[in-house]
Design a protein around this motif. Sequence first.
Motif, PDB file in Angstrom:
ATOM      1  N   ILE A 285      70.262  81.790  28.560  1.00 29.50           N
ATOM      2  CA  ILE A 285      69.603  80.529  28.325  1.00 29.50           C
ATOM      3  C   ILE A 285      68.186  80.566  28.263  1.00 29.50           C
ATOM      4  O   ILE A 285      67.306  80.179  27.308  1.00 29.50           O
ATOM      5  CB  ILE A 285      69.906  79.624  29.534  1.00 29.50           C
ATOM      6  N   ARG A 286      67.534  81.646  29.051  1.00 32.23           N
ATOM      7  CA  ARG A 286      66.340  81.840  29.116  1.00 32.23           C
ATOM      8  C   ARG A 286      65.749  82.447  27.527  1.00 32.23           C
ATOM      9  O   ARG A 286      64.822  82.052  27.192  1.00 32.23           O
ATOM     10  CB  ARG A 286      65.773  82.864  30.106  1.00 32.23           C
ATOM     11  N   MET A 287      66.602  83.439  27.110  1.00 36.98           N
ATOM     12  CA  MET A 287      66.428  83.926  25.826  1.00 36.98           C
ATOM     13  C   MET A 287      66.528  82.914  24.828  1.00 36.98           C
ATOM     14  O   MET A 287      65.663  82.642  23.771  1.00 36.98           O
ATOM     15  CB  MET A 287      67.335  85.115  25.788  1.00 36.98           C
ATOM     16  N   HIS A 288      67.396  82.027  25.199  1.00 43.82           N
ATOM     17  CA  HIS A 288      67.573  81.109  24.008  1.00 43.82           C
ATOM     18  C   HIS A 288      66.351  80.231  23.750  1.00 43.82           C
ATOM     19  O   HIS A 288      65.876  79.989  22.798  1.00 43.82           O
ATOM     20  CB  HIS A 288      68.850  80.218  24.473  1.00 43.82           C
ATOM     21  N   ARG A 289      65.914  79.718  24.925  1.00 44.86           N
ATOM     22  CA  ARG A 289      64.844  78.634  24.845  1.00 44.86           C
ATOM     23  C   ARG A 289      63.652  79.482  24.459  1.00 44.86           C
ATOM     24  O   ARG A 289      62.684  78.879  23.610  1.00 44.86           O
ATOM     25  CB  ARG A 289      64.591  78.251  26.375  1.00 44.86           C
ATOM     26  N   TRP A 290      63.586  80.708  24.790  1.00 44.33           N
ATOM     27  CA  TRP A 290      62.116  81.253  24.426  1.00 44.33           C
ATOM     28  C   TRP A 290      62.556  81.711  22.864  1.00 44.33           C
ATOM     29  O   TRP A 290      61.249  81.359  22.187  1.00 44.33           O
ATOM     30  CB  TRP A 290      62.360  82.611  25.277  1.00 44.33           C
ATOM     31  N   LEU A 291      63.494  81.832  22.237  1.00 43.80           N
ATOM     32  CA  LEU A 291      63.548  82.282  20.942  1.00 43.80           C
ATOM     33  C   LEU A 291      63.263  80.770  20.002  1.00 43.80           C
ATOM     34  O   LEU A 291      62.729  80.689  18.929  1.00 43.80           O
ATOM     35  CB  LEU A 291      65.001  82.493  20.437  1.00 43.80           C
ATOM     36  N   ALA A 292      63.737  79.788  20.793  1.00 42.24           N
ATOM     37  CA  ALA A 292      63.915  78.561  20.239  1.00 42.24           C
ATOM     38  C   ALA A 292      62.151  77.970  20.012  1.00 42.24           C
ATOM     39  O   ALA A 292      61.867  77.508  18.979  1.00 42.24           O
ATOM     40  CB  ALA A 292      64.362  77.271  20.997  1.00 42.24           C
ATOM     41  N   SER A 293      61.370  78.360  20.859  1.00 45.04           N
ATOM     42  CA  SER A 293      60.069  78.142  21.175  1.00 45.04           C
ATOM     43  C   SER A 293      59.543  79.025  19.811  1.00 45.04           C
ATOM     44  O   SER A 293      58.425  78.540  19.265  1.00 45.04           O
ATOM     45  CB  SER A 293      59.573  78.403  22.296  1.00 45.04           C
ATOM     46  N   LEU A 294      59.789  80.126  19.871  1.00 41.96           N
ATOM     47  CA  LEU A 294      59.139  81.240  18.777  1.00 41.96           C
ATOM     48  C   LEU A 294      59.433  80.614  17.571  1.00 41.96           C
ATOM     49  O   LEU A 294      58.564  80.494  16.644  1.00 41.96           O
ATOM     50  CB  LEU A 294      59.889  82.387  18.927  1.00 41.96           C
ATOM     51  N   ILE A 295      60.734  80.171  17.376  1.00 37.81           N
ATOM     52  CA  ILE A 295      60.973  79.725  15.811  1.00 37.81           C
ATOM     53  C   ILE A 295      60.435  78.294  15.660  1.00 37.81           C
ATOM     54  O   ILE A 295      59.691  78.334  14.486  1.00 37.81           O
ATOM     55  CB  ILE A 295      62.485  79.536  15.859  1.00 37.81           C
ATOM     56  N   GLU A 296      60.384  77.459  16.612  1.00 38.54           N
ATOM     57  CA  GLU A 296      59.609  76.396  16.395  1.00 38.54           C
ATOM     58  C   GLU A 296      58.096  76.311  16.056  1.00 38.54           C
ATOM     59  O   GLU A 296      57.589  75.935  15.033  1.00 38.54           O
ATOM     60  CB  GLU A 296      59.903  75.229  17.633  1.00 38.54           C
ATOM     61  N   ARG A 297      57.291  77.210  16.708  1.00 37.11           N
ATOM     62  CA  ARG A 297      56.000  77.543  16.458  1.00 37.11           C
ATOM     63  C   ARG A 297      55.599  78.198  15.119  1.00 37.11           C
ATOM     64  O   ARG A 297      54.836  77.581  14.503  1.00 37.11           O
ATOM     65  CB  ARG A 297      55.482  78.239  17.385  1.00 37.11           C
ATOM     66  N   ARG A 298      56.529  78.933  14.841  1.00 38.34           N
ATOM     67  CA  ARG A 298      56.198  79.895  13.783  1.00 38.34           C
ATOM     68  C   ARG A 298      56.876  79.695  12.294  1.00 38.34           C
ATOM     69  O   ARG A 298      56.626  79.980  11.364  1.00 38.34           O
ATOM     70  CB  ARG A 298      56.711  81.538  14.037  1.00 38.34           C
ATOM     71  N   VAL A 299      57.887  78.791  12.548  1.00 37.13           N
ATOM     72  CA  VAL A 299      58.645  78.252  11.162  1.00 37.13           C
ATOM     73  C   VAL A 299      58.666  76.823  10.909  1.00 37.13           C
ATOM     74  O   VAL A 299      58.280  76.383  10.153  1.00 37.13           O
ATOM     75  CB  VAL A 299      60.122  78.892  10.987  1.00 37.13           C
ATOM     76  N   LEU A 300      59.475  76.449  11.976  1.00 35.18           N
ATOM     77  CA  LEU A 300      59.679  74.964  11.968  1.00 35.18           C
ATOM     78  C   LEU A 300      58.612  73.955  11.516  1.00 35.18           C
ATOM     79  O   LEU A 300      58.740  73.135  10.948  1.00 35.18           O
ATOM     80  CB  LEU A 300      60.663  74.446  12.906  1.00 35.18           C
ATOM     81  N   LYS A 301      57.823  74.309  12.542  1.00 33.08           N
ATOM     82  CA  LYS A 301      56.475  73.175  12.645  1.00 33.08           C
ATOM     83  C   LYS A 301      56.021  72.722  11.139  1.00 33.08           C
ATOM     84  O   LYS A 301      55.876  71.860  10.670  1.00 33.08           O
ATOM     85  CB  LYS A 301      55.335  73.682  13.401  1.00 33.08           C
ATOM     86  N   ALA A 302      55.878  74.216  10.435  1.00 33.51           N
ATOM     87  CA  ALA A 302      55.195  74.201   9.152  1.00 33.51           C
ATOM     88  C   ALA A 302      56.191  72.966   8.028  1.00 33.51           C
ATOM     89  O   ALA A 302      55.819  72.113   7.302  1.00 33.51           O
ATOM     90  CB  ALA A 302      54.908  75.390   8.518  1.00 33.51           C
ATOM     91  N   HIS A 303      57.312  73.309   8.333  1.00 26.02           N
ATOM     92  CA  HIS A 303      58.390  72.674   7.290  1.00 26.02           C
ATOM     93  C   HIS A 303      58.389  71.315   7.685  1.00 26.02           C
ATOM     94  O   HIS A 303      58.403  70.393   6.765  1.00 26.02           O
ATOM     95  CB  HIS A 303      59.914  73.194   7.599  1.00 26.02           C
ATOM     96  N   ILE A 304      58.270  70.748   8.995  1.00 25.59           N
ATOM     97  CA  ILE A 304      58.695  69.530   9.325  1.00 25.59           C
ATOM     98  C   ILE A 304      57.213  68.635   8.828  1.00 25.59           C
ATOM     99  O   ILE A 304      57.496  67.437   8.598  1.00 25.59           O
ATOM    100  CB  ILE A 304      58.820  69.463  10.807  1.00 25.59           C
ATOM    101  N   GLU A 305      56.299  69.246   9.067  1.00 23.63           N
ATOM    102  CA  GLU A 305      55.121  68.461   8.334  1.00 23.63           C
ATOM    103  C   GLU A 305      55.121  68.218   7.097  1.00 23.63           C
ATOM    104  O   GLU A 305      54.515  67.166   6.763  1.00 23.63           O
ATOM    105  CB  GLU A 305      53.785  69.370   8.985  1.00 23.63           C
TER     106      GLU A 305
END
Lengths: 209, 209, 209, 209
Positions: free
Chosen positions: B118-138
């Motif tokens: 779970i820890r790694m899951h959340r940490w990967l999720a945060s990494l993906i959100e910051r580095r990939v998703l945020k830009a797409h969503i905007e």
Amino acid sequence: MKGKQVVDRRIHRTQQMLSDAFFALIVERGYDSITVQDITERANIGRATFYLHYHDKEQLLEESLLALFEDLTKDVELAPGFPATYQSLSIHVFQHIAEHHALYRALFKEGGPPFIVIRMHRWLASLIERRVLKAHIEQCTSNVDAGLLAMHCAGSLLALVIWWLDHDLAPAAEQLGYLFWQLISPGINDVLGIPLPESNAIPDTKKEA
Amino acid sequence: MKGKQVVDRRIHRTQQMLSDAFFALIVERGYDSITVQDITERANIGRATFYLHYHDKEQLLEESLLALFEDLTKDVELAPGFPATYQSLSIHVFQHIAEHHALYRALFKEGGPPFIVIRMHRWLASLIERRVLKAHIEQCTSNVDAGLLAMHCAGSLLALVIWWLDHDLAPAAEQLGYLFWQLISPGINDVLGIPLPESNAIPDTKKEA
Amino acid sequence: MKGKQVVDRRIHRTQQMLSDAFFALIVERGYDSITVQDITERANIGRATFYLHYHDKEQLLEESLLALFEDLTKDVELAPGFPATYQSLSIHVFQHIAEHHALYRALFKEGGPPFIVIRMHRWLASLIERRVLKAHIEQCTSNVDAGLLAMHCAGSLLALVIWWLDHDLAPAAEQLGYLFWQLISPGINDVLGIPLPESNAIPDTKKEA
Amino acid sequence: MKGKQVVDRRIHRTQQMLSDAFFALIVERGYDSITVQDITERANIGRATFYLHYHDKEQLLEESLLALFEDLTKDVELAPGFPATYQSLSIHVFQHIAEHHALYRALFKEGGPPFIVIRMHRWLASLIERRVLKAHIEQCTSNVDAGLLAMHCAGSLLALVIWWLDHDLAPAAEQLGYLFWQLISPGINDVLGIPLPESNAIPDTKKEA
DNA sequence: TCCTAAGCGAGACGGTACGTCTTGTCTTCCA
DNA sequence: TGGAAGACAAGACGTACCGTCTCGCTTAGGA
């Protein structure tokens, strides 16, 4: 003959009480701070008796969870339609989670049992592979590993479950099921080279479910 | 001033030895059978000294893992190109896993630490959100929860990682990265209403990475 | 009913083994270098079991000594003649000491338990007061504190004991008992204003005892 | 030369502060719960510095007590009259105890240092033997062991001291000294065959002291 | 009706690891 | 150079659980 049955009933009753007590305690205090003593006290059972039935609390959890998982398996397998759609299968999963949300929340939180996430992951993967993927793969000539795709789906599904538990089960199970289908099926179909078979399905929850 | 530095160096050395010894033992015997005694013996450190630095072996693991994760974070953040693609980010992840495959295999196996997945899951999720998703969503007007999408991606990515470790790191990191992009991006784009922006990318690993 | 007895016997056996092992170790190595571990190893008892019965080694000593003291108390109280004479009482004490001289030597030596001397002092004082002094005091109209006189006698008696242990129990218990009476009784009688009641007694051990 | 003196003064100051802090703590909390840490904190001294001067807290106590005892020895030896009488010597002892009653009370109570009683006993015995008994014994032809008589006197004296501390130093030192003489001297004289040499002394405190 | 086998409660016990405490040693720097 | 600061090894402490064990009690069939 009958004596055996009575004894069995007695044994079953003892195990049931242990299982119930354990789940109740997990919800209250989290898995890992619970001792065998705690369980037996709550269940009004002698501590030695616990060891007549289980080797340790991990085994009790394992057997109790197995029963839980089998409920879901039955739900899924008795539902009409084969192969199942991502949507219908995931909705069953979400509904099952919702029914036991307090328990699952406690299990997934820090201090839960060490194996729970991976165990559930593999078990979901196997369910998806058997009920959904196998049929799709047989239709095409892709050489992608079915197990890999199953893990991908299960990983995503479990992720949604964890997110959902964190967000008070906010969107309805049906909506989340639809989203799951939206997220998963295009990629899978791409990989398998299936020309949008499910994409044609109108995003109508009722029809799908 | 200098004295402080010397002391710090000494402390750091002690902690490093504990961390190294712990990782070595985890690979050899699995996490949960290891005692604090084992760690300190392997590290040639007094047991009491262990407790000067950490409250228990869980905290040692946590801090050691944090350092490991931060290595990866740095890799990802220093790589050229922002936003990152699913492919490039996941390849970094796969390469990181490959570098420490013995350790991760031991951590993900039964008897690993309770929180790791779970820890790694959340940490990967945060990494993906910051580095990939945020830009797409905007770029679009979707109202889907970014955290949910991140969890979905992370869940899938982690699933691939676990499968990969189980299959002796068989396909190269680049190929798996491409597969990850294939599986993930169509669904995400669908949900976000992006008209195949990345789909045009020719599935050429080099270009993507 | 019987089950209880069996359990009690088991418990008693365990405690006896601990007590015996402890006394043996005290004689061999002195009190304060002994650890709980040492005691339980010698007694073939689990260390945790020790703590089921005693809080620490001091409590074990205390309870073991109590049993020892009670042996002596019984000797004194069952002996014919009341009130006892200084001589007869002290001879019992000297004989008791002689029986356990190795133990007492170890206890009185440096590194013995902190409380042993004062404890024994007070306990002897109480014995003397009950068995000898009370009767004398009632016969006269002195207002000297009985406890004070008892402490005086006990202090002297204990001094002789310590001296005796240092001198290999050289004069026989009977002779030392006679000396004790010679040293103690004139002063006490003086203070109590008793006109040489015992002084007339011919220093014949048999008659006195 | 002078530098040496300065350093010595500094060392002496450190030791004095340790000693003072230790005595203060003993009075406050009893001997055995005190740690080296406690002492050095109270004395505003580094813990490592303690070990430059003493091996452990027992040695510190021993050296501190030695200084205390020597005060008393000086009192006794500088007092006029030799040989001393039981009365005068014991009054010095009682006065010394009274001066430091808080300390002695703490030392004699449970949890005091293990050796204190026996140590003091032997030390008093030696003082009595040197200052009082030796002279008496030389006058007669008795073959009773001087050390034994000394132990007897010291045992009695210590007993009175303990009783006195328990009773808030109730009778004045002079009265208790007179009582000590009353209790001790007839027996000793009897044993030594001395025909009432001191008994003639009028029980007048002032004259004696 | 008694007998007997099995489930069970109670709790002593050996064992292992824990986290804490104190000790005595050491090293580095400061005054 | 004496002392302060504090990291460290060593090792005993008392506690907490564990899993095993023995002992009686109960209870519900089968004799």
